[in-house]
Design a protein around this motif. Structure first.
Motif, PDB file in Angstrom:
ATOM      1  N   ALA B 117       0.841  -1.196   0.000  1.00 50.67           N
ATOM      2  CA  ALA B 117       0.000   0.000   0.000  1.00 50.67           C
ATOM      3  C   ALA B 117       0.880   1.251   0.000  1.00 50.67           C
ATOM      4  N   ARG B 118       1.965   1.171   0.728  1.00 47.26           N
ATOM      5  CA  ARG B 118       2.882   2.295   0.803  1.00 47.26           C
ATOM      6  C   ARG B 118       3.594   2.484  -0.542  1.00 47.26           C
ATOM      7  N   TYR B 119       3.932   1.368  -1.156  1.00 46.79           N
ATOM      8  CA  TYR B 119       4.566   1.423  -2.481  1.00 46.79           C
ATOM      9  C   TYR B 119       3.646   2.143  -3.482  1.00 46.79           C
ATOM     10  N   PHE B 120       2.363   1.814  -3.457  1.00 46.70           N
ATOM     11  CA  PHE B 120       1.456   2.422  -4.424  1.00 46.70           C
ATOM     12  C   PHE B 120       1.245   3.913  -4.145  1.00 46.70           C
ATOM     13  N   THR B 121       1.263   4.276  -2.867  1.00 46.83           N
ATOM     14  CA  THR B 121       1.201   5.700  -2.526  1.00 46.83           C
ATOM     15  C   THR B 121       2.337   6.451  -3.222  1.00 46.83           C
ATOM     16  N   ILE B 122       3.500   5.841  -3.170  1.00 45.98           N
ATOM     17  CA  ILE B 122       4.675   6.457  -3.782  1.00 45.98           C
ATOM     18  C   ILE B 122       4.530   6.563  -5.291  1.00 45.98           C
ATOM     19  N   THR B 123       4.036   5.489  -5.917  1.00 43.12           N
ATOM     20  CA  THR B 123       3.929   5.539  -7.377  1.00 43.12           C
ATOM     21  C   THR B 123       2.933   6.611  -7.809  1.00 43.12           C
ATOM     22  N   ALA B 385     -13.663  10.829 -10.333  1.00 44.58           N
ATOM     23  CA  ALA B 385     -12.338  10.816  -9.710  1.00 44.58           C
ATOM     24  C   ALA B 385     -12.461  10.441  -8.231  1.00 44.58           C
ATOM     25  N   TYR B 386     -13.488  10.995  -7.568  1.00 45.31           N
ATOM     26  CA  TYR B 386     -13.699  10.614  -6.169  1.00 45.31           C
ATOM     27  C   TYR B 386     -14.082   9.139  -6.046  1.00 45.31           C
ATOM     28  N   ALA B 387     -14.986   8.718  -6.890  1.00 45.28           N
ATOM     29  CA  ALA B 387     -15.422   7.317  -6.826  1.00 45.28           C
ATOM     30  C   ALA B 387     -14.238   6.372  -7.042  1.00 45.28           C
ATOM     31  N   PHE B 388     -13.427   6.681  -8.050  1.00 40.86           N
ATOM     32  CA  PHE B 388     -12.280   5.811  -8.360  1.00 40.86           C
ATOM     33  C   PHE B 388     -11.257   5.829  -7.228  1.00 40.86           C
ATOM     34  N   HIS B 389     -11.118   6.992  -6.608  1.00 44.48           N
ATOM     35  CA  HIS B 389     -10.160   7.104  -5.503  1.00 44.48           C
ATOM     36  C   HIS B 389     -10.463   6.060  -4.428  1.00 44.48           C
ATOM     37  N   PHE B 390     -11.733   6.003  -4.024  1.00 49.68           N
ATOM     38  CA  PHE B 390     -12.073   5.074  -2.943  1.00 49.68           C
ATOM     39  C   PHE B 390     -12.004   3.622  -3.417  1.00 49.68           C
ATOM     40  N   ALA B 391     -12.359   3.393  -4.666  1.00 48.87           N
ATOM     41  CA  ALA B 391     -12.320   2.019  -5.184  1.00 48.87           C
ATOM     42  C   ALA B 391     -10.887   1.494  -5.254  1.00 48.87           C
ATOM     43  N   THR B 392      -9.959   2.348  -5.708  1.00 50.74           N
ATOM     44  CA  THR B 392      -8.576   1.859  -5.816  1.00 50.74           C
ATOM     45  C   THR B 392      -7.920   1.779  -4.437  1.00 50.74           C
ATOM     46  N   GLU B 393      -8.359   2.618  -3.504  1.00 48.74           N
ATOM     47  CA  GLU B 393      -7.863   2.448  -2.133  1.00 48.74           C
ATOM     48  C   GLU B 393      -8.240   1.068  -1.605  1.00 48.74           C
ATOM     49  N   TYR B 394      -9.468   0.682  -1.890  1.00 49.00           N
ATOM     50  CA  TYR B 394      -9.918  -0.646  -1.474  1.00 49.00           C
ATOM     51  C   TYR B 394      -9.092  -1.731  -2.166  1.00 49.00           C
ATOM     52  N   LEU B 395      -8.853  -1.534  -3.460  1.00 46.90           N
ATOM     53  CA  LEU B 395      -8.084  -2.530  -4.223  1.00 46.90           C
ATOM     54  C   LEU B 395      -6.694  -2.709  -3.626  1.00 46.90           C
ATOM     55  N   VAL B 396      -6.058  -1.596  -3.309  1.00 45.34           N
ATOM     56  CA  VAL B 396      -4.708  -1.657  -2.749  1.00 45.34           C
ATOM     57  C   VAL B 396      -4.719  -2.378  -1.402  1.00 45.34           C
ATOM     58  N   ALA B 397      -5.738  -2.100  -0.607  1.00 44.75           N
ATOM     59  CA  ALA B 397      -5.827  -2.772   0.698  1.00 44.75           C
ATOM     60  C   ALA B 397      -6.019  -4.277   0.514  1.00 44.75           C
ATOM     61  N   ALA B 416      -9.623 -10.477 -10.308  1.00 46.40           N
ATOM     62  CA  ALA B 416     -10.740  -9.942 -11.078  1.00 46.40           C
ATOM     63  C   ALA B 416     -10.889  -8.443 -10.838  1.00 46.40           C
ATOM     64  N   LEU B 417     -10.739  -8.043  -9.599  1.00 48.10           N
ATOM     65  CA  LEU B 417     -10.916  -6.639  -9.248  1.00 48.10           C
ATOM     66  C   LEU B 417      -9.852  -5.760  -9.905  1.00 48.10           C
ATOM     67  N   SER B 418      -8.606  -6.216  -9.890  1.00 50.74           N
ATOM     68  CA  SER B 418      -7.533  -5.401 -10.474  1.00 50.74           C
ATOM     69  C   SER B 418      -7.689  -5.345 -11.990  1.00 50.74           C
ATOM     70  N   ALA B 419      -8.071  -6.470 -12.599  1.00 55.25           N
ATOM     71  CA  ALA B 419      -8.291  -6.462 -14.049  1.00 55.25           C
ATOM     72  C   ALA B 419      -9.406  -5.487 -14.394  1.00 55.25           C
ATOM     73  N   GLY B 420     -10.517  -5.592 -13.676  1.00 51.86           N
ATOM     74  CA  GLY B 420     -11.683  -4.759 -13.976  1.00 51.86           C
ATOM     75  C   GLY B 420     -11.430  -3.291 -13.714  1.00 51.86           C
ATOM     76  N   LEU B 421     -10.856  -2.984 -12.561  1.00 52.25           N
ATOM     77  CA  LEU B 421     -10.640  -1.570 -12.240  1.00 52.25           C
ATOM     78  C   LEU B 421      -9.593  -0.958 -13.152  1.00 52.25           C
ATOM     79  N   LYS B 422      -8.526  -1.705 -13.439  1.00 49.80           N
ATOM     80  CA  LYS B 422      -7.504  -1.186 -14.353  1.00 49.80           C
ATOM     81  C   LYS B 422      -8.156  -0.837 -15.694  1.00 49.80           C
ATOM     82  N   ALA B 423      -8.940  -1.766 -16.235  1.00 50.46           N
ATOM     83  CA  ALA B 423      -9.546  -1.542 -17.550  1.00 50.46           C
ATOM     84  C   ALA B 423     -10.545  -0.385 -17.500  1.00 50.46           C
TER      85      ALA B 423
END
Lengths: 682, 682
Positions: B117-123, B385-397, B416-423
């Motif tokens: 999670a910390r790594y993704f914050t950095i990226t 942007a707000y919706a995606f923010h919370f969704a990707t926070e969940y994904l990272v967790a 499945a979640l990472s494939a779907g959200l990424k796309a």
């Protein structure tokens, strides 16, 4: 290497397509899809006669087009490299332009004045060389040259025309300011008449009034036609009288040593998203004095003693006349945008026919255009390119007619049509360019395959020569004017006559028609056009009602803004109706039965895809039943599939030579594996 | 100048907004719009506490983020210039990366392994500096480092990890080939075991097998993890046995003098549409010999005598395990894409609040965000942007949880979640970037305002680490598996449990609910989520039926392709449902009542805009009545209008410092007229 070449050669690819075609065609006979046997029993449709199609699509001046193609193919030294810095790109674009005029003996200024249709043929062809070159050409001839010719009088032509034509007088069109782009009437630069010296004094009163994005200003321009508020000294007061926006010729650089003239400040607008071959600059004026003769005085003149004369009675009328003369730029952009769409869809479709990925277990991989999703991305786009082609051909013809006849009715028609088509087509193409890149995956991301440059260069087509959102509002305004005329018994202009019929049928939806879902009915051009026109008429009617209601309470500006989304949809819907009608007319003119058959299919896809995209509206009005809606969707998918078989021929029909298209993945010669040579493997 | 500055200062702008707000709010009370008094009687909603919002949006590691921001703000010498050539950009990106590790003491490899999670914050933070830097970082640590760590064993970590971490071993991830990108299982590079010398021999058998687009290959890489078909000599035959795709560490350049090693051929993939700070190259191997130890042997190993051992029973299982370990890249892209969306919408919205154009007759011009059309372009984007923010926070967790627990259920969920959200997110952001540029008109076209670079750099997010169209099919495949499980009584994974309920309600549409159109009902998160989930469940049910029917006749591949558009829509619909559910959960967690109120409005707009966009489907199923459909549309327009008042605060909440955002038209300090200084006027 040889093996790969063999595998991918077009003949083999064609055979593969045949095989798949029969597979899918059978599939489409499945009962669930309700494809009538009548449709599918016909031989799979892809036999287009390339010569007939090429002739149909070559426009009125194929020789000019070919001359330009041949010239640039013979001059690889003039080819824009894949990576090029701003400074070099600017010099190259100017060099290309000079070569075009001086070596290829193409004379755009002359053509623009004598035969606009021929001029636009040239600009489209030039776009395939480099869009920057096309815009540089447009700045010089259509904007700078056009302002002198159309807003000035004979004395200006005598003095400037030759230099403009032979590029000895590179010039700018200085209208846009930092704080005023769309709202030209709000510009703040002033031109104050000084009776003592018989001069105008040009001034930039504040930062926001800086002339901005001015093409040819940063490096090459020697003159600028500057749009400024004309201020005349008022005999009874210390204040000047503001006579509204006029255009003035202002020399900005020395004819001798190209140094910037006193009182002129020029800055470079810097690196842009695209079009870096065009040298956009910012201009400020500090008490720059120009002779009275430099007023472009066709619509309004100032006499020696500071008196003002004009054939037009009001500031608004003069402003409209001034801007009206600049409509040619929009025609050129709409036309050029179709050229960009053709180039991009050619590359994307050819690649999708050859590129294979995945397939049935233990079988050969299939081409990516065999996937339903890829068909959905590219086939409606191809059909749009055809639709737009015929619509802009019509626009150019009307424009030429307007320049010849100066008929008021035609002028109004061309204004609305050019605004609408420019906005609609450039918005569509901008989105399509993204789809093209994305649909070609990683290889679409290589700069050499052109999607990046085309997208970045084309992007601003949505904004310049009238922001699309603003232009669509002009179309909507025009429609509302026509709507009023209808009720006051006046005549509608040609393009709008359909509204009278459509409007009278609004209240009654035909319950039988609503449920008809046979393919013959859905592919009937009458049904399609009725659906388009019904939608436009309904949107117009409801917009008029809403505006009237809100105006009472919120004033016309407030009411307009409360209905803005509605009005933009109305304008787009109208333009779609016009495009479809012109497509139908073009098909009727085509004499070859086989070509007509294919074009009918292209038109069906264009029309039904648009209806499907707005199916919510049609359903909400019960214009189509739920089952009819589904049938339309199935037919869009089916046509996208079936058109795939003709897709190669249809993009060949655009007639862009490989040597100019350049994208290794999109060549007609079809050697996709050549791509590995691009990076230098032997 | 001072005058302009005063005029545009944020306080004045705010007052102008207040005035307009009350004007429009009154307007929205008009009877036709049926806005209930209850909604509009509330004070106009824009008072967001900036500190609370900033804390909510800063993620779990605000200190890391701040450290990176501070470091790069203090180092203008590391700032990427607006125009930069490919060669310099590549060197700059490497320099930036080295400075991050060696001077700012950020250790991405360590973080990736210990605290993803910390790594993704950095990226995400790095993406604001330069997206090329973010991708260069991803290539080095997530791809090259990740392949060694996740596909190798302890011996590989011992030998390579330190060099990877401190950048002494820059490396490549050589999976994609010229002819095989998405279909990794089809790659053709071979690694043949030579028992005589205890080595693998790596070979590129043909042009199409050339490794392509390999980051770090063209200039900086010293190693590559090469994906190749493992070939083992078969004792009973002359032919080798193909053991499927495995990864191997292959040194490509000398540690001493950086020269290319024997048997390796490297070419530059050349200039790209974007990301030119990343040195992509093409790699070919001619009998390159590597020690047996260089096989990354976590999922399959070869013994000294050429025997093969694996804990996993089949080629397919091993392949899935190998690719499965690379899911982190997708998580990073989804997360990074939201960062790009935040940056672009910040610039577009701030500019639209300040930029004025046109207005009521004889009154001050209004800001362009006061136009309904501009609100429609930007406000649903902000809510996304707000919706995606919370969704990707969940994904990272979830990803962090997966790396900790190795729980099978979570692994499936994250895949499945990472494939779907990424796309879904990268496709959305790519479109949004175009809208941002276009909505900012000419000034959006200045490279300094960032839209061009962000778009060009981000564009390929749709393609790499899994083409979006392919990833969405994985999601659809997963949903169908869940669907089967439901009927066989198995448990559904967490993200899918909703389908059980939604599916059982498919047959009955509630005639009362269908007609409810009050604003309280439409803004009820339960109604919104039900609508999303109903759509997904219905699409899933019908897809399963269609697939079953067609499979009998056309085989599974043919049937899948016949339903492909349907399946992609299903996948998107599911992902939208997940995003909305995670948004709701995030709002429930927020403790500040005022912030929650604003976020509810943001969520309402996100949800209702999506429902409106697919209103045809809802109407076709009679899930909503015609009047309810219209009420939804009106509410979307109303919320877009109302949210405008909070838009400035909401983009401030993204917390991107002006010094990194850089775009003169998009700074929080709001000095739009500073723009004229950019080009050099004093």
């Amino acid at each position: 290497m040889d093996e790969m070449r063999g595998l991918l050669a077009s003949e083999v690819a064609q055979r593969r397509l045949d095989r798949l075609a029969s597979h899918f065609c059978e599939a489409n006979l499945a009962k669930e899809e309700k494809v009538s046997r009548e449709v599918c029993a016909k031989p799979f449709q892809r036999s287009v006669n390339p010569t007939i199609l090429a002739n149909l699509m070559a426009g009125g001046y194929p020789a000019d087009r070919q001359k330009i193609f041949d010239f640039f193919i013979s001059r690889p030294d003039l080819e824009t490299p894949v990576e090029i810095a701003k400074a070099e790109h600017r010099e190259l674009a100017f060099k290309q332009l000079k070569a075009l005029v001086n070596e290829a003996s193409i004379h755009p200024m002359k053509l623009l004045m004598e035969d606009p249709a021929r001029y636009f043929t040239i600009t489209e062809a030039i776009g395939f060389i480099d869009v920057s070159l096309g815009v540089k050409l447009g700045v010089q001839f259509s904007l700078w040259g056009g302002s002198v010719v159309n807003l000035g009088t004979q004395k200006h032509r005598d003095k400037y025309l030759e230099g403009i034509s032979n590029l000895k007088f590179p010039g700018c069109f200085a209208m846009t300011e930092l704080h005023h782009g769309s709202n030209v009437q709000g510009i703040q630069t002033t031109a104050t008449f000084d009776r003592m010296t018989d001069e105008f004094v040009i001034n930039t009163p504040n930062d926001g009034a800086t002339k901005w994005w001015i093409g040819n200003a940063a490096v090459h321009g020697k003159f600028a036609s500057v749009f400024a508020r004309l201020k005349l000294p008022c005999p009874d007061s210390h204040l000047d009288t503001d006579m509204g926006v006029h255009a003035f010729i202002v020399p900005i650089r020395s004819m001798e040593d190209h140094s910037v003239l006193p009182g002129i400040e020029i800055r470079d607008c810097g690196y842009k998203v695209g079009l870096n071959g065009v040298d956009n600059g910012a201009l400020r004026f500090r008490n720059v004095r120009i002779p009275r003769d430099n007023l472009l005085n066709r619509f309004g003149d100032v006499s020696r003693d500071g008196g003002y004369t004009s054939k037009l009675p009001t500031i608004n009328k003069r402003f409209a006349a001034t801007l009206g003369e600049l409509v040619g730029g929009r025609v050129g952009l709409a036309y050029g945008s179709v050229g960009v769409l053709k180039a991009a869809s050619t590359v994307a479709i050819r690649y999708s026919l050859l590129r294979q990925q995945f397939g049935p277990p233990n079988k050969e991989e299939v081409s990516i255009l065999d996937y339903q999703s890829q068909q959905q991305k590219l086939m409606p786009m191809l059909s749009s390119a055809y639709a737009f082609h015929f619509a802009t051909e019509y626009l150019v013809a009307r424009y030429a007619e307007m320049k010849k006849t100066h008929d008021d009715e035609i002028i109004a028609d061309v204004h609305a049509l050019s605004a609408g088509l420019k906005a609609y087509i450039t918005s569509y193409t901008a989105k399509a360019l993204n789809t093209c890149r994305e649909s070609c995956g990683g290889h679409g991301y290589a700069a050499v395959n052109r999607f990046g440059t085309l997208r970045n260069d084309h992007d601003i087509f949505q904004t310049f020569e009238g922001d699309n959102t603003v232009l669509l509002q002009q179309v909507a305004g025009d429609l509302l004017k026509q709507y009023k005329r209808k009720f006051t018994g006046g005549a509608l202009s040609v393009t709008w006559t359909y509204l009278r019929d459509s409007m009278s049928n609004l209240s009654q939806t035909n319950p039988v028609a609503t449920h008809r879902e046979g393919y013959t009915h859905l592919r009937d051009p009458r049904f399609q056009l009725d659906a388009f026109q019904y939608r436009t008429a309904r949107l117009l009617h409801t917009a008029a009602l809403r505006l009237r209601k809100h105006s009472k309470r919120f004033g016309s500006f407030g009411a307009w803004n409360r209905c803005l989304n509605h009005l933009l949809t109305l304008a787009e819907s109208h333009i779609e109706s016009v495009i479809l009608a012109k497509f139908n007319e073009a098909i009727e003119r085509c004499e070859d039965r086989q070509t007509r058959k294919v074009l009918n299919m292209v038109r069906d896809l264009y029309a039904l895809d648009r209806i499907w995209k707005d199916i919510g509206t049609y359903r909400n009005q019960d214009y189509v039943s739920p089952n009819k809606a589904k049938a339309i969707h199935r037919l869009v998918e089916y046509l996208s599939y079936e058109l795939k078989g003709a897709a190669g021929s249809l993009v060949d029909g655009f007639g862009i030579p490989d040597a100019l298209l350049r994208a290794p993945i999109g060549l007609q010669s079809g050697q996709y594996s050549e791509y590995s040579h691009y990076v230098g493997f032997e």
